[in-house]
Design a protein around this motif. Structure first.
Motif, PDB file in Angstrom:
ATOM      1  N   GLU A 126      -3.581   0.200   2.727  1.00 20.45           N
ATOM      2  CA  GLU A 126      -4.350   0.740   1.600  1.00 20.45           C
ATOM      3  C   GLU A 126      -3.878   0.132   0.285  1.00 20.45           C
ATOM      4  OE1 GLU A 126      -3.924   4.941   1.790  1.00 20.45           O
ATOM      5  OE2 GLU A 126      -5.175   5.173   3.590  1.00 20.45           O
ATOM      6  N   GLU A 127      -2.552  -0.013   0.134  1.00 19.98           N
ATOM      7  CA  GLU A 127      -2.020  -0.614  -1.090  1.00 19.98           C
ATOM      8  C   GLU A 127      -2.423  -2.084  -1.198  1.00 19.98           C
ATOM      9  OE1 GLU A 127       2.142  -0.072  -1.446  1.00 19.98           O
ATOM     10  OE2 GLU A 127       2.049   2.120  -1.435  1.00 19.98           O
ATOM     11  N   ALA A 128      -2.391  -2.787  -0.060  1.00 17.81           N
ATOM     12  CA  ALA A 128      -2.760  -4.203  -0.066  1.00 17.81           C
ATOM     13  C   ALA A 128      -4.227  -4.376  -0.438  1.00 17.81           C
ATOM     14  CB  ALA A 128      -2.486  -4.817   1.303  1.00 17.81           C
ATOM     15  N   GLN A 129      -5.059  -3.467   0.047  1.00 16.72           N
ATOM     16  CA  GLN A 129      -6.481  -3.531  -0.300  1.00 16.72           C
ATOM     17  C   GLN A 129      -6.677  -3.322  -1.797  1.00 16.72           C
ATOM     18  OE1 GLN A 129      -7.824  -0.480   2.422  1.00 16.72           O
ATOM     19  NE2 GLN A 129      -8.586  -1.984   3.901  1.00 16.72           N
ATOM     20  N   ALA A 130      -5.920  -2.370  -2.355  1.00 17.47           N
ATOM     21  CA  ALA A 130      -6.018  -2.117  -3.798  1.00 17.47           C
ATOM     22  C   ALA A 130      -5.507  -3.313  -4.592  1.00 17.47           C
ATOM     23  CB  ALA A 130      -5.222  -0.864  -4.157  1.00 17.47           C
ATOM     24  N   THR A 131      -4.448  -3.954  -4.096  1.00 16.66           N
ATOM     25  CA  THR A 131      -3.889  -5.116  -4.779  1.00 16.66           C
ATOM     26  C   THR A 131      -4.865  -6.279  -4.774  1.00 16.66           C
ATOM     27  OG1 THR A 131      -1.634  -4.477  -4.190  1.00 16.66           O
ATOM     28  CG2 THR A 131      -1.995  -6.785  -4.777  1.00 16.66           C
ATOM     29  N   GLU A 132      -5.503  -6.497  -3.632  1.00 22.36           N
ATOM     30  CA  GLU A 132      -6.476  -7.585  -3.541  1.00 22.36           C
ATOM     31  C   GLU A 132      -7.638  -7.358  -4.501  1.00 22.36           C
ATOM     32  OE1 GLU A 132      -7.651  -8.002   0.501  1.00 22.36           O
ATOM     33  OE2 GLU A 132      -5.742  -8.873   1.149  1.00 22.36           O
ATOM     34  N   ASP A 133      -8.018  -6.101  -4.653  1.00 22.90           N
ATOM     35  CA  ASP A 133      -9.125  -5.784  -5.553  1.00 22.90           C
ATOM     36  C   ASP A 133      -8.736  -5.996  -7.015  1.00 22.90           C
ATOM     37  OD1 ASP A 133     -10.649  -5.117  -3.382  1.00 22.90           O
ATOM     38  OD2 ASP A 133     -10.260  -2.963  -3.527  1.00 22.90           O
ATOM     39  N   SER A 134      -7.453  -5.710  -7.341  1.00 22.73           N
ATOM     40  CA  SER A 134      -7.017  -5.801  -8.736  1.00 22.73           C
ATOM     41  C   SER A 134      -6.563  -7.199  -9.129  1.00 22.73           C
ATOM     42  CB  SER A 134      -5.865  -4.819  -8.987  1.00 22.73           C
ATOM     43  OG  SER A 134      -4.716  -5.209  -8.254  1.00 22.73           O
ATOM     44  N   GLY A 135      -6.117  -7.989  -8.141  1.00 21.22           N
ATOM     45  CA  GLY A 135      -5.625  -9.330  -8.424  1.00 21.22           C
ATOM     46  C   GLY A 135      -4.252  -9.348  -9.069  1.00 21.22           C
ATOM     47  N   VAL A 136      -3.523  -8.216  -9.032  1.00 28.65           N
ATOM     48  CA  VAL A 136      -2.194  -8.131  -9.639  1.00 28.65           C
ATOM     49  C   VAL A 136      -1.155  -8.711  -8.681  1.00 28.65           C
ATOM     50  CG1 VAL A 136      -0.414  -6.547 -10.483  1.00 28.65           C
ATOM     51  CG2 VAL A 136      -2.829  -6.090 -10.945  1.00 28.65           C
ATOM     52  N   PRO A 137      -0.209  -9.535  -9.161  1.00 28.44           N
ATOM     53  CA  PRO A 137       0.843 -10.062  -8.292  1.00 28.44           C
ATOM     54  C   PRO A 137       1.619  -8.924  -7.633  1.00 28.44           C
ATOM     55  CG  PRO A 137       0.856 -11.193 -10.393  1.00 28.44           C
ATOM     56  CD  PRO A 137      -0.087 -10.039 -10.539  1.00 28.44           C
ATOM     57  N   ALA A 138       2.070  -9.152  -6.401  1.00 25.59           N
ATOM     58  CA  ALA A 138       2.726  -8.091  -5.645  1.00 25.59           C
ATOM     59  C   ALA A 138       4.133  -8.499  -5.239  1.00 25.59           C
ATOM     60  CB  ALA A 138       1.896  -7.757  -4.403  1.00 25.59           C
ATOM     61  N   PHE A 139       4.836  -7.570  -4.628  1.00 25.53           N
ATOM     62  CA  PHE A 139       6.187  -7.825  -4.153  1.00 25.53           C
ATOM     63  C   PHE A 139       6.304  -7.319  -2.720  1.00 25.53           C
ATOM     64  CE2 PHE A 139       6.085  -3.663  -6.134  1.00 25.53           C
ATOM     65  CZ  PHE A 139       6.639  -2.865  -5.155  1.00 25.53           C
ATOM     66  N   ALA A 140       7.425  -7.641  -2.071  1.00 23.77           N
ATOM     67  CA  ALA A 140       7.659  -7.198  -0.695  1.00 23.77           C
ATOM     68  C   ALA A 140       8.915  -6.341  -0.650  1.00 23.77           C
ATOM     69  CB  ALA A 140       7.802  -8.398   0.233  1.00 23.77           C
ATOM     70  N   PRO A 141       8.800  -5.028  -0.796  1.00 20.81           N
ATOM     71  CA  PRO A 141       9.990  -4.172  -0.784  1.00 20.81           C
ATOM     72  C   PRO A 141      10.768  -4.256   0.521  1.00 20.81           C
ATOM     73  CG  PRO A 141       7.982  -2.862  -0.643  1.00 20.81           C
ATOM     74  CD  PRO A 141       7.566  -4.247  -0.985  1.00 20.81           C
ATOM     75  N   SER A 142      10.109  -4.648   1.604  1.00 21.21           N
ATOM     76  CA  SER A 142      10.808  -4.751   2.886  1.00 21.21           C
ATOM     77  C   SER A 142      11.852  -5.858   2.887  1.00 21.21           C
ATOM     78  CB  SER A 142       9.807  -5.002   4.020  1.00 21.21           C
ATOM     79  OG  SER A 142       9.128  -6.225   3.829  1.00 21.21           O
ATOM     80  N   GLN A 143      11.816  -6.740   1.875  1.00 19.03           N
ATOM     81  CA  GLN A 143      12.809  -7.801   1.781  1.00 19.03           C
ATOM     82  C   GLN A 143      14.065  -7.348   1.043  1.00 19.03           C
ATOM     83  OE1 GLN A 143      12.324 -10.724   3.464  1.00 19.03           O
ATOM     84  NE2 GLN A 143      10.554  -9.553   4.175  1.00 19.03           N
ATOM     85  N   LEU A 144      14.084  -6.102   0.589  1.00 17.19           N
ATOM     86  CA  LEU A 144      15.298  -5.551   0.008  1.00 17.19           C
ATOM     87  C   LEU A 144      16.371  -5.451   1.088  1.00 17.19           C
ATOM     88  CD1 LEU A 144      13.696  -2.626  -2.042  1.00 17.19           C
ATOM     89  CD2 LEU A 144      14.675  -4.715  -3.005  1.00 17.19           C
ATOM     90  N   HIS A 145      17.604  -5.216   0.682  1.00 16.21           N
ATOM     91  CA  HIS A 145      18.697  -5.032   1.640  1.00 16.21           C
ATOM     92  C   HIS A 145      18.286  -3.984   2.676  1.00 16.21           C
ATOM     93  CE1 HIS A 145      22.607  -3.707   3.198  1.00 16.21           C
ATOM     94  NE2 HIS A 145      23.088  -4.873   2.778  1.00 16.21           N
TER      95      HIS A 145
END
Length: 287
Positions: A126-145
Motif C-alpha cells: 500500500e505504501e509503495a502504491q502511494a509512493t508511485e502515485d506521488s513520485g517522492v523518493p523512497a527508502f528501504a528501512p529493511s536495510q537498517l541494522h
C-alpha cells in the motif's frame, strides 16, 4: 514509504504463499509438537510411521526451495523471532531445525512468521502504491541494522513510529546489556561506563576498537581510540536522552521522516558496536 516496487513486494507475497503451501504438504507427513511438549530437548516434528521416505525427502526439498525464495521477504519485513542464546532468527529459513533435538523452532513459529510477513507486505505494498502515485523518493528501512529493524518493523508497518523508535532503542540496550551481563544499571549509565576510555573494572566489561597492537595501521587506530570511545559515549548518551526517553514519555506521534532519521541513528550506532571487541578486567573469566 518503501524503495521496493509494488511488483517486487507482490512477488514476495506470492513466494511466501508458495512456501506455506509446500510447508503444509510436508507437514501432512509429520507428527506435530510444540515447545511445551518438546521441553527444549526434543524435535518439534518427526515423520509419521508408515510414510514413504523417498516421498518425504522430495517434499523436504520442495520446502527448502520455497523457503530459500521466501527468506528475502523476512528480511524485508523484519519478521524475525528472538531465541535465547541465538538472537534474532528467521523461522522460515530455519524450518528444518524443527527436526533436530533441542529444536528452537516449532511449526507454530513458522506459520506465525509466514502470516506476519504477509501482513507486513500488504502494508508495504500500500505504501509503495502511494509512493508511485506521488513520485517522492523512497527508502528501504529493511536495510537498517537487523536488530534495529527487527525490533521496529512490527510497529513501523502499522504506522506506530514513536513506538517503533522506542522498541529499537530498547532492543539495542537490552542486547548489549545481556551480552555483557550488565543488567545492574540503567541504559544511560551502561553506555557511559561501557564506552568510556580506560581499563574495564571487575564485572564491568567495556567495548573497544579491535586490532593487533603490533600492526602499524592498528597502532594508528589505537591512537584515536580514546576520542572514538568518547564520541561513542556521547552518541549513546545523546541518543538515549534525546530519542529514547522523549519517545517513551510523550504520546505525540512522529512523522515518517522523523522516525526514520531516529532509526537510522540507532542503526549506525549498532553497526559501530558490532565492530568493537569486548574487553574484560584482567583475570576476569568470561562466562
Amino acid at each position: 514509504m518503501t524503495s521496493y516496487s509494488v511488483d517486487y513486494l507482490s512477488r514476495l507475497h506470492s513466494v511466501v504463499e508458495e512456501f506455506e503451501t509446500e510447508f503444509e504438504r510436508w507437514m501432512q507427513t509429520q507428527v506435530e509438537s510444540d515447545h511445551l511438549h518438546a521441553r527444549g530437548l526434543l524435535p518439534t516434528v518427526w515423520t509419521k510411521e508408515g510414510q514413504n521416505e523417498s516421498k518425504v525427502r522430495l517434499l523436504e526439498l520442495s520446502v527448502a526451495e520455497a523457503a530459500g525464495a521466501a527468506a528475502k521477504a523476512v528480511a524485508v519485513t523484519g519478521a524475525y523471532i528472538a531465541v535465547a542464546g541465538l538472537g534474532a532468527i528467521d523461522p522460515i529459513s530455519n524450518w528444518s531445525m524443527m527436526r533436530h533435538p533441542k529444536a528452537v523452532v516449532s511449526p507454530h513459529d513458522v506459520r506465525s512468521t509466514a502470516a506476519t510477513v504477509k501482513g507486513r507486505l500488504k502494508g508495504l505494498i500500500e505504501e509503495a502504491q502511494a509512493t508511485e502515485d506521488s513520485g517522492v523518493p523512497a527508502f528501504a528501512p529493511s536495510q537498517l541494522h537487523q536488530l534495529i529493524w527487527a525490533a521496529a518493523a512490527d510497529h513501523w508497518t502499522t504506522h506506530q513510529r514513536r513506538v517503533a523508535v522506542r522498541e529499537a532503542a530498547e532492543a539495542l540496550s537490552v542486547d548489549w546489556k545481556t551480552r555483557l551481563g550488565r543488567n545492574d544499571v540503567d541504559d544511560t549509565v551502561f553506555w557511559q561506563q561501557t564506552l568510556s576510555p580506560g581499563e574495564p573494572a571487575q564485572g564491568k566489561p567495556k567495548l573497544a576498537w579491535p586490532g593487533n597492537p603490533s600492526d602499524k595501521t592498528v597502532k594508528s587506530m589505537r591512537g584515536g581510540l580514546e576520542p572514538m570511545a568518547k564520541a561513542l559515549t556521547h552518541l549513546a548518551t545523546g541518543l538515549n536522552l534525546t530519542v529514547r526517553n522523549v519517545t517513551t514519555h510523550t504520546r505525540e506521534e512522529l512523522s515518517e521522516q522523523e522516525g526514520i532519521e531516529r532509526l537510522a541513528a540507532y542503526s549506525y550506532f549498532a553497526r559501530l558496536l558490532d565492530q568493537c571487541e569486548i574487553r574484560h578486567a584482567e583475570y576476569e573469566v568470561e562466562e
